[in-house]
Design an enzyme around this catalytic site. Sequence first.
Site, short mmCIF file in Angstrom:
data_model
loop_
_atom_site.label_atom_id
_atom_site.label_comp_id
_atom_site.label_asym_id
_atom_site.label_seq_id
_atom_site.Cartn_x
_atom_site.Cartn_y
_atom_site.Cartn_z
N LYS A 38 9.03 -51.69 -14.82
CA LYS A 38 9.09 -52.95 -15.57
C LYS A 38 8.31 -52.82 -16.87
O LYS A 38 7.13 -52.44 -16.87
CB LYS A 38 8.52 -54.09 -14.74
CG LYS A 38 8.69 -55.45 -15.41
CD LYS A 38 8.16 -56.56 -14.54
CE LYS A 38 6.70 -56.83 -14.77
NZ LYS A 38 6.40 -57.73 -15.89
N ASP A 65 11.07 -57.09 -19.05
CA ASP A 65 10.59 -58.43 -18.70
C ASP A 65 9.93 -59.09 -19.90
O ASP A 65 8.72 -59.24 -19.96
CB ASP A 65 9.61 -58.29 -17.52
CG ASP A 65 9.15 -59.63 -16.98
OD1 ASP A 65 9.90 -60.62 -17.12
OD2 ASP A 65 8.03 -59.70 -16.43
N LYS A 67 10.91 -62.13 -20.86
CA LYS A 67 10.96 -63.57 -20.55
C LYS A 67 11.38 -64.40 -21.75
O LYS A 67 10.63 -65.28 -22.22
CB LYS A 67 9.60 -64.05 -20.02
CG LYS A 67 9.17 -63.36 -18.73
CD LYS A 67 7.93 -64.03 -18.15
CE LYS A 67 7.47 -63.42 -16.86
NZ LYS A 67 6.92 -62.06 -16.95
N ASP A 70 14.10 -69.55 -25.84
CA ASP A 70 14.26 -69.97 -27.23
C ASP A 70 15.60 -70.69 -27.35
O ASP A 70 16.26 -70.94 -26.34
CB ASP A 70 14.19 -68.74 -28.15
CG ASP A 70 13.60 -69.06 -29.52
OD1 ASP A 70 14.00 -70.09 -30.11
OD2 ASP A 70 12.76 -68.28 -30.02
N PRO A 72 19.58 -71.20 -27.89
CA PRO A 72 20.62 -70.32 -27.35
C PRO A 72 20.99 -69.14 -28.24
O PRO A 72 21.11 -68.00 -27.75
CB PRO A 72 21.82 -71.27 -27.16
CG PRO A 72 21.17 -72.59 -26.87
CD PRO A 72 19.94 -72.63 -27.74
N THR A 74 19.25 -67.50 -30.59
CA THR A 74 18.17 -66.49 -30.66
C THR A 74 18.13 -65.67 -29.37
O THR A 74 18.02 -64.44 -29.41
CB THR A 74 16.81 -67.19 -30.90
OG1 THR A 74 16.91 -67.94 -32.10
CG2 THR A 74 15.68 -66.20 -31.01
N THR A 129 4.48 -66.85 -10.84
CA THR A 129 3.72 -66.77 -9.58
C THR A 129 2.23 -67.04 -9.80
O THR A 129 1.47 -67.21 -8.85
CB THR A 129 3.92 -65.39 -8.91
OG1 THR A 129 3.83 -64.38 -9.91
CG2 THR A 129 5.25 -65.30 -8.24
N ARG A 190 0.72 -59.03 -2.81
CA ARG A 190 -0.67 -58.70 -2.47
C ARG A 190 -0.79 -58.41 -0.98
O ARG A 190 -0.04 -58.98 -0.19
CB ARG A 190 -1.62 -59.87 -2.81
CG ARG A 190 -1.80 -60.14 -4.32
CD ARG A 190 -2.49 -59.01 -5.03
NE ARG A 190 -2.72 -59.27 -6.44
CZ ARG A 190 -1.83 -59.04 -7.42
NH1 ARG A 190 -0.61 -58.60 -7.14
NH2 ARG A 190 -2.15 -59.28 -8.69
N ARG A 221 -0.91 -54.47 -10.53
CA ARG A 221 -2.31 -54.12 -10.26
C ARG A 221 -2.59 -53.53 -8.87
O ARG A 221 -3.44 -52.63 -8.78
CB ARG A 221 -3.20 -55.35 -10.55
CG ARG A 221 -3.35 -55.59 -12.04
CD ARG A 221 -3.84 -56.98 -12.36
NE ARG A 221 -2.82 -57.99 -12.05
CZ ARG A 221 -2.94 -59.27 -12.32
NH1 ARG A 221 -4.04 -59.72 -12.89
NH2 ARG A 221 -1.97 -60.12 -12.04
#
Length: 241
Positions: A38, A65, A67, A70, A72, A74, A129, A190, A221
């Site tokens: 990712k 990713d 995300k 904006d 439509p 763009t 999350t 986790r 992480r």
Amino acid sequence: METKVTTLNNPLILALDVSGKEAKKVLEELSLGIDIFKIGSRLFTEVGPDCVSWVNKRDKKVFLDLKFHDIPLTVSESCRNAARMGVWGFTMHASGGSAMMRQAADAVRDESERLGVSKPYLFAVTVLTSFSDGDLNETGVSGSALDQVQRLAILAKQCGMDGVVASGNEIEPIRKVCDENFLLVVPGIRFESDGKKDDQKRTISPKEAMRLGANYLVVGRPILNQKDRQSAAQKILQEIR
Ligand code: C5P
């Protein structure tokens, strides 16, 4: 022409949330066990599109990713650019709305057909999350994160997204309203035994996420911050296979 790529067998997506220098090292260390990497805004803003080539050159897949959220036009033009980069999948925020998602889906289908390449997967981010119900309410959305995720998953499906990004707690509720072909990507992974959540609030263990029906797990992480990243990745892979 339907131009779907197939789902890969290895559900683990490693988040390259590190510097460019470190990302090269991680790719070297972990290329054996991991098929999808990712690339998020941290690495992309440092390195630029070259980091996509680093992964592609190793015959690995890129989950871009960034995300998008904006207007439509763009977003749909950014999606065309992402399709040209040869990524496996990429993200936009479902809260960008139906017009944005529909135009993005049309643009990606069109661009992939024009290039004669497999269409990348389009994933809509529902509620981060790192958000609790309280964090969500603070932004003006009343109700629970779960309700909002379910609402956005239905909208994303109706607007031509291939799947959504949501927490493990929402897998079953999403499956109730979207069919089993709708892909579920789950971050916030986790180990309960670690008790370490960092900035994540809606977390789940890798085993439980897979048991509930996740298609892909995004992990950063819990692997990147370990001394032995190889064995941290192997530990997760063993749990979910
Ligand atoms: O380090 P950690 O495993 O918490 O990283 C999770 C990754 O998943 C991060 O790269 C973050 O950007 C991403 N992500 C997330 N929550 C979402 C969507 C993406 O944590 N809803």
